[in-house]
Design an enzyme around this catalytic site. Structure first.
Site, short mmCIF file in Angstrom:
data_model
loop_
_atom_site.label_atom_id
_atom_site.label_comp_id
_atom_site.label_asym_id
_atom_site.label_seq_id
_atom_site.Cartn_x
_atom_site.Cartn_y
_atom_site.Cartn_z
N ASP A 277 2.72 -10.85 6.44
CA ASP A 277 2.03 -9.98 5.49
C ASP A 277 1.78 -8.61 6.15
O ASP A 277 1.27 -8.56 7.27
CB ASP A 277 0.70 -10.66 5.13
CG ASP A 277 -0.06 -9.97 4.01
OD1 ASP A 277 0.58 -9.36 3.14
OD2 ASP A 277 -1.31 -10.07 4.02
N HIS A 278 2.14 -7.53 5.49
CA HIS A 278 1.92 -6.16 6.00
C HIS A 278 2.39 -5.97 7.44
O HIS A 278 1.62 -5.57 8.31
CB HIS A 278 0.43 -5.78 5.91
CG HIS A 278 -0.05 -5.64 4.51
ND1 HIS A 278 0.24 -4.55 3.71
CD2 HIS A 278 -0.78 -6.48 3.73
CE1 HIS A 278 -0.30 -4.72 2.53
NE2 HIS A 278 -0.92 -5.89 2.50
N GLY B 45 -9.65 -6.78 -0.35
CA GLY B 45 -11.08 -6.98 -0.11
C GLY B 45 -11.84 -7.12 -1.43
O GLY B 45 -11.26 -7.45 -2.46
N ASN C 126 -1.18 -12.30 -3.86
CA ASN C 126 -1.77 -12.53 -2.54
C ASN C 126 -3.27 -12.79 -2.61
O ASN C 126 -3.98 -12.07 -3.31
CB ASN C 126 -1.56 -11.31 -1.64
CG ASN C 126 -0.11 -11.14 -1.22
OD1 ASN C 126 0.74 -11.94 -1.56
ND2 ASN C 126 0.15 -10.08 -0.48
N VAL C 127 -3.71 -13.78 -1.85
CA VAL C 127 -5.15 -14.10 -1.80
C VAL C 127 -5.56 -14.33 -0.35
O VAL C 127 -4.95 -15.15 0.36
CB VAL C 127 -5.47 -15.37 -2.63
CG1 VAL C 127 -6.96 -15.69 -2.53
CG2 VAL C 127 -5.06 -15.19 -4.08
P1 13P Z 1 -7.36 -9.93 -1.05
O1 13P Z 1 -8.08 -9.10 -0.03
O2 13P Z 1 -7.71 -9.50 -2.42
O3 13P Z 1 -7.50 -11.37 -0.86
O4 13P Z 1 -5.80 -9.57 -0.90
C1 13P Z 1 -5.04 -10.14 0.12
C2 13P Z 1 -3.74 -9.45 0.26
O5 13P Z 1 -3.28 -8.75 -0.61
C3 13P Z 1 -3.01 -9.67 1.51
O6 13P Z 1 -1.89 -8.85 1.60
#
Ligand code: 13P
Length: 289
Positions: free
Chosen positions: A85-86, A179, A231-232
């Protein structure tokens, strides 16, 4: 079911109008919780690590080994993708090498030409190994691993160019924020999402970051318009902390013969399973494995 690439099931999700959870993990317990939820719901899933979470856990190779071994030892039958992720350019390349099956190269903070050039290179290297690629256009608001994004609406023309690099799925800013959402948040920009979906075409899975705290109807509407991965992370953090705090405040950590971390963490794990299952229901991916 082996660990598979993300494209393996996200293309099906895009075609059939549902989304798959991109669930962030931070440790062994979260990973088990996410796998248990996906298996219980018979849903495909992407287990994702931020660069910071992977560093915390012991490195990218450890994350691959941990997730792969759990899939095996837990007898998981649903398809699981191991996703970065990222990621920076360097992190994406390392993850491709050590066995991630899906990587996000996030060059959204770079000048667009640079983002595009590096994305092309990541795609070439990833696809040579059967790894799927997510890239981002228009930074997502809020904070992720110390990187603060202002929250933008992705430029439609840039989205089209990014898809032209051959990426497998596209993260595009549509007013979403990582967030906790502020009280005065205006909601997702559906007109903008529609413009992007029309421009990039019906077969490109779109990724919704910042999936925590978005009302169910908005998530469902976004999915009906082409979002195929949601994503969560924050919601898991909040419910894990809340459940752990309640356990401690009830004085239960002092019970028995001393301090048992397995008992201390158990309520948080159950809370994540519940959250993940609820999201899988919202996303419509239950029973799609
Ligand atoms: P949240 O901060 O809303 O859970 O998003 C997580 C996210 O997008 C990780 O890339």
């Amino acid at each position: 079911m082996p660990v598979v690439s993300g494209a393996e099931f996200l293309n099906a999700a895009r075609q059939s109008g549902y989304a798959v959870g991109g669930f962030n993990t931070n440790n062994l317990e979260w990973t088990q919780a996410i796998l248990r939820a996906a298996e219980a719901k018979k849903a495909p899933v992407l287990i994702q690590t931020s660069m910071g979470a992977a560093k915390y856990m012991g490195g990218y190779k450890l994350c691959v080994d941990l997730i792969t071994d759990l899939v095996d030892s837990m007898g998981i039958t649903v398809p699981v993708a191991i996703h970065l992720d990222h990621g920076s350019y360097e992190a994406a390349l390392e993850c491709i090498e050590v066995g991630y099956t899906s990587v996000m190269f996030d060059g959204s903070h770079l000048p667009f030409e640079e983002n595009l050039k590096l994305a092309k290179d990541v795609v070439e290297k990833a696809h040579a190994k059967g790894v799927s690629v997510e890239c981002e256009v228009g930074s997502i608001g809020g904070e992720e691993d110390g990187i603060i994004g202002a929250g933008e609406l992705a430029d439609v023309n840039e989205c089209v160019q990014m898809v032209g690099t051959g990426i497998d799925y596209l993260a595009c800013g549509i007013g979403n924020i990582h967030g906790v959402y502020p009280e005065n948040w205006k909601g997702l920009a559906f007109d903008h999402l529609q413009e992007i979906a029309n421009a990039v075409g019906n077969d490109v899975p779109l990724v919704l970051h910042g999936g925590s705290g978005i009302p169910q109807e908005q998530i469902e509407k976004a999915i009906s318009m082409g979002v195929s991965k949601v994503n969560v992370n924050t919601e898991f953090q909040l419910s894990f902390a809340k459940a752990t705090r309640a356990y401690i405040e009830a004085g239960k950590d002092q019970e028995g013969k001393g301090f048992d971390p397995r008992k201390l963490l158990a309520p948080g794990v159950e809370a994540i399973i519940k959250d993940a299952e609820e999201h899988i229901d919202w996303f419509g991916s239950a029973g799609k494995a």
